[in-house]
Design a protein around this motif. Structure first.
Motif, PDB file in Angstrom:
ATOM      1  N   VAL A  55     -11.619  -0.667  -7.903  1.00  0.00           N
ATOM      2  CA  VAL A  55     -10.388  -1.317  -7.452  1.00  0.00           C
ATOM      3  C   VAL A  55     -10.701  -2.261  -6.290  1.00  0.00           C
ATOM      4  CG1 VAL A  55      -8.155  -0.933  -6.344  1.00  0.00           C
ATOM      5  CG2 VAL A  55      -8.847   0.489  -8.277  1.00  0.00           C
ATOM      6  N   LEU A  56     -10.240  -3.487  -6.418  1.00  0.00           N
ATOM      7  CA  LEU A  56     -10.456  -4.501  -5.388  1.00  0.00           C
ATOM      8  C   LEU A  56      -9.248  -4.666  -4.476  1.00  0.00           C
ATOM      9  CD1 LEU A  56     -12.055  -7.293  -7.621  1.00  0.00           C
ATOM     10  CD2 LEU A  56     -13.228  -5.500  -6.324  1.00  0.00           C
ATOM     11  N   PHE A  57      -8.073  -4.263  -4.961  1.00  0.00           N
ATOM     12  CA  PHE A  57      -6.843  -4.511  -4.201  1.00  0.00           C
ATOM     13  C   PHE A  57      -5.744  -3.612  -4.742  1.00  0.00           C
ATOM     14  CE2 PHE A  57      -2.742  -6.626  -3.723  1.00  0.00           C
ATOM     15  CZ  PHE A  57      -2.753  -7.042  -2.399  1.00  0.00           C
ATOM     16  N   ALA A  58      -4.877  -3.140  -3.860  1.00  0.00           N
ATOM     17  CA  ALA A  58      -3.702  -2.372  -4.279  1.00  0.00           C
ATOM     18  C   ALA A  58      -2.610  -2.537  -3.226  1.00  0.00           C
ATOM     19  CB  ALA A  58      -4.038  -0.893  -4.461  1.00  0.00           C
ATOM     20  N   ASP A  59      -1.372  -2.698  -3.695  1.00  0.00           N
ATOM     21  CA  ASP A  59      -0.234  -2.784  -2.785  1.00  0.00           C
ATOM     22  C   ASP A  59       0.999  -2.231  -3.485  1.00  0.00           C
ATOM     23  OD1 ASP A  59       1.464  -3.258  -0.713  1.00  0.00           O
ATOM     24  OD2 ASP A  59       1.269  -5.450  -0.728  1.00  0.00           O
ATOM     25  N   ASP A  60       1.549  -1.153  -2.934  1.00  0.00           N
ATOM     26  CA  ASP A  60       2.807  -0.595  -3.449  1.00  0.00           C
ATOM     27  C   ASP A  60       3.990  -0.984  -2.568  1.00  0.00           C
ATOM     28  OD1 ASP A  60       2.390   0.938  -1.197  1.00  0.00           O
ATOM     29  OD2 ASP A  60       2.132   2.832  -2.283  1.00  0.00           O
ATOM     30  N   PHE A  61       3.737  -1.834  -1.571  1.00  0.00           N
ATOM     31  CA  PHE A  61       4.736  -2.380  -0.659  1.00  0.00           C
ATOM     32  C   PHE A  61       5.385  -1.330   0.239  1.00  0.00           C
ATOM     33  CE2 PHE A  61       4.601  -5.172  -4.406  1.00  0.00           C
ATOM     34  CZ  PHE A  61       4.087  -6.297  -3.791  1.00  0.00           C
ATOM     35  N   GLU A  62       4.840  -0.120   0.236  1.00  0.00           N
ATOM     36  CA  GLU A  62       5.415   0.938   1.075  1.00  0.00           C
ATOM     37  C   GLU A  62       5.123   0.710   2.558  1.00  0.00           C
ATOM     38  OE1 GLU A  62       7.490   3.512  -0.180  1.00  0.00           O
ATOM     39  OE2 GLU A  62       7.357   1.958  -1.709  1.00  0.00           O
ATOM     40  N   GLN A  63       4.050  -0.015   2.871  1.00  0.00           N
ATOM     41  CA  GLN A  63       3.698  -0.259   4.264  1.00  0.00           C
ATOM     42  C   GLN A  63       4.331  -1.527   4.816  1.00  0.00           C
ATOM     43  OE1 GLN A  63       2.042   2.260   5.731  1.00  0.00           O
ATOM     44  NE2 GLN A  63       2.226   3.171   3.685  1.00  0.00           N
ATOM     45  N   SER A  64       5.093  -2.221   3.989  1.00  0.00           N
ATOM     46  CA  SER A  64       5.734  -3.461   4.426  1.00  0.00           C
ATOM     47  C   SER A  64       7.199  -3.197   4.744  1.00  0.00           C
ATOM     48  CB  SER A  64       5.625  -4.531   3.334  1.00  0.00           C
ATOM     49  OG  SER A  64       4.281  -4.914   3.134  1.00  0.00           O
ATOM     50  N   LEU A  65       7.520  -3.176   6.033  1.00  0.00           N
ATOM     51  CA  LEU A  65       8.907  -2.993   6.462  1.00  0.00           C
ATOM     52  C   LEU A  65       9.655  -4.315   6.490  1.00  0.00           C
ATOM     53  CD1 LEU A  65       8.390  -0.440   9.364  1.00  0.00           C
ATOM     54  CD2 LEU A  65       8.873   0.014   6.952  1.00  0.00           C
TER      55      LEU A  65
END
Length: 322
Positions: A55-65
């Motif tokens: 895996v090179l990248f992952a974002d579930d947007f949980e850390q973006s307020l």
């Protein structure tokens, strides 16, 4: 982007999703995975998937307020004033938050999105994300791009280069998106591609059925994709429903036609385009990926779509293991 006036009748997929399996219809007979046989199967709810060696990248947007927090993972925010981090029922796939892209009602072109630059460029990339179109989604006419993008040297100092032909040594672009002028809204899923054999100065469209636009009469099916190409039904997703989208872009070895693009929806292989020449030089490697939304003329209504659970890797990812 240009579309031929007459388009072959679309066949909308009505069968249930396939069970996990393999496809071996590329020119080199290399099998492609389906279903839950990918990286995500090892990580319940994608927890820990970012640490997988492939895996090179992952974002579930949980850390973006807030939208500004997106910069912690994404390198490029396009018109960030119309990006939103949202939460609440129906607006997320997993966790509590998702990324919302909106284009207001207006008659001027507008784009938004996020992108990641790859310092370690790649010859093959898999990108998986979840996406949902608003139930009121409607674009009457004009150019639309509304999915994901994988590219090599398509952006000149950060600026896109539409209308400039790919010639084998300058660039290529592969978008997995919907064509709003075909099928039911939001349109048939297809590949929008800049590559050395494109039919016009604008990009080509590849549909699962094998239709290639423009000049479909002389370029579709085995003419472009080789003798072992397998046509599959064209497909329009439903609005107001989350789907898992994934695609693979594999650049060819210069001098060979072993490039390949494959598309999955909810783990079903919906399209496989082998026999491709994307480049003639070794150093034209994948250097950018992203999620985007562009509408040239959005006069009917505000159009919105949500994105969640993005994973990018060097092998097949598959749907989230719940």
């Amino acid at each position: 982007m240009r579309i031929e006036t007459l388009f072959l009748l679309a066949i909308v997929v009505s069968r249930p999703l396939f069970a996990p399996g393999l496809s071996s219809n590329a020119e080199n007979n290399e099998k492609l995975p389906w279903g839950d046989s990918g990286i995500a199967a090892k990580y319940t709810g994608d927890k820990g998937i970012a640490k997988d060696p492939e895996v090179l990248f992952a974002d579930d947007f949980e850390q973006s307020l807030s939208v500004s927090d997106l910069r912690n993972k994404w390198d490029v925010l396009i018109n960030e004033a119309i990006l939103r981090i949202v939460e609440g029922p129906g607006m997320k796939h997993g966790g509590e938050r998702s990324l919302l892209m909106s284009i207001p009602k207006q008659n001027a072109p507008l784009a938004t999105g996020v992108a990641k630059l790859l310092s370690n460029t790649q010859d093959i990339l898999f990108m998986r994300w979840y996406m949902k179109f608003d139930s009121s989604w409607s674009v009457l006419n004009g150019s639309v791009h509304n999915g994901a993008s994988i590219s090599s040297n398509y952006f000149d100092q950060g600026t896109a280069t539409p209308g400039v032909r790919a010639d084998g040594s300058n660039k290529y672009l592969v978008n997995f998106e919907n064509e709003n002028s075909t099928g039911d809204s939001p349109g048939l899923m297809n590949v929008y591609i800049y590559w050395p054999e494109q039919g016009d100065r604008w990009g080509d469209h590849f549909f699962p059925s094998g239709t290639v636009l423009p000049f479909s009469d002389s370029r579709s099916g085995t003419v472009t994709f080789g003798k072992k190409f397998e046509a599959r039904p064209d497909f329009s997703p439903q609005t107001d429903r989350w789907y898992c989208y994934e695609y693979m872009v594999r650049a060819n070895i210069p001098g060979k036609r072993d490039g390949r693009i494959a598309l999955w929806v909810d783990g079903t292989l919906i399209a496989d385009f082998p026999n491709l020449r994307l480049r003639d030089v070794d150093d034209l490697e994948i250097d950018r990926f992203g999620l985007d939304l562009y509408i040239a003329n959005n006069m009917k209504c505000e159009n919105r779509k949500w994105h969640d659970d993005v994973v990018v890797a060097t092998s097949y990812i598959g749907p989230m293991n719940n």
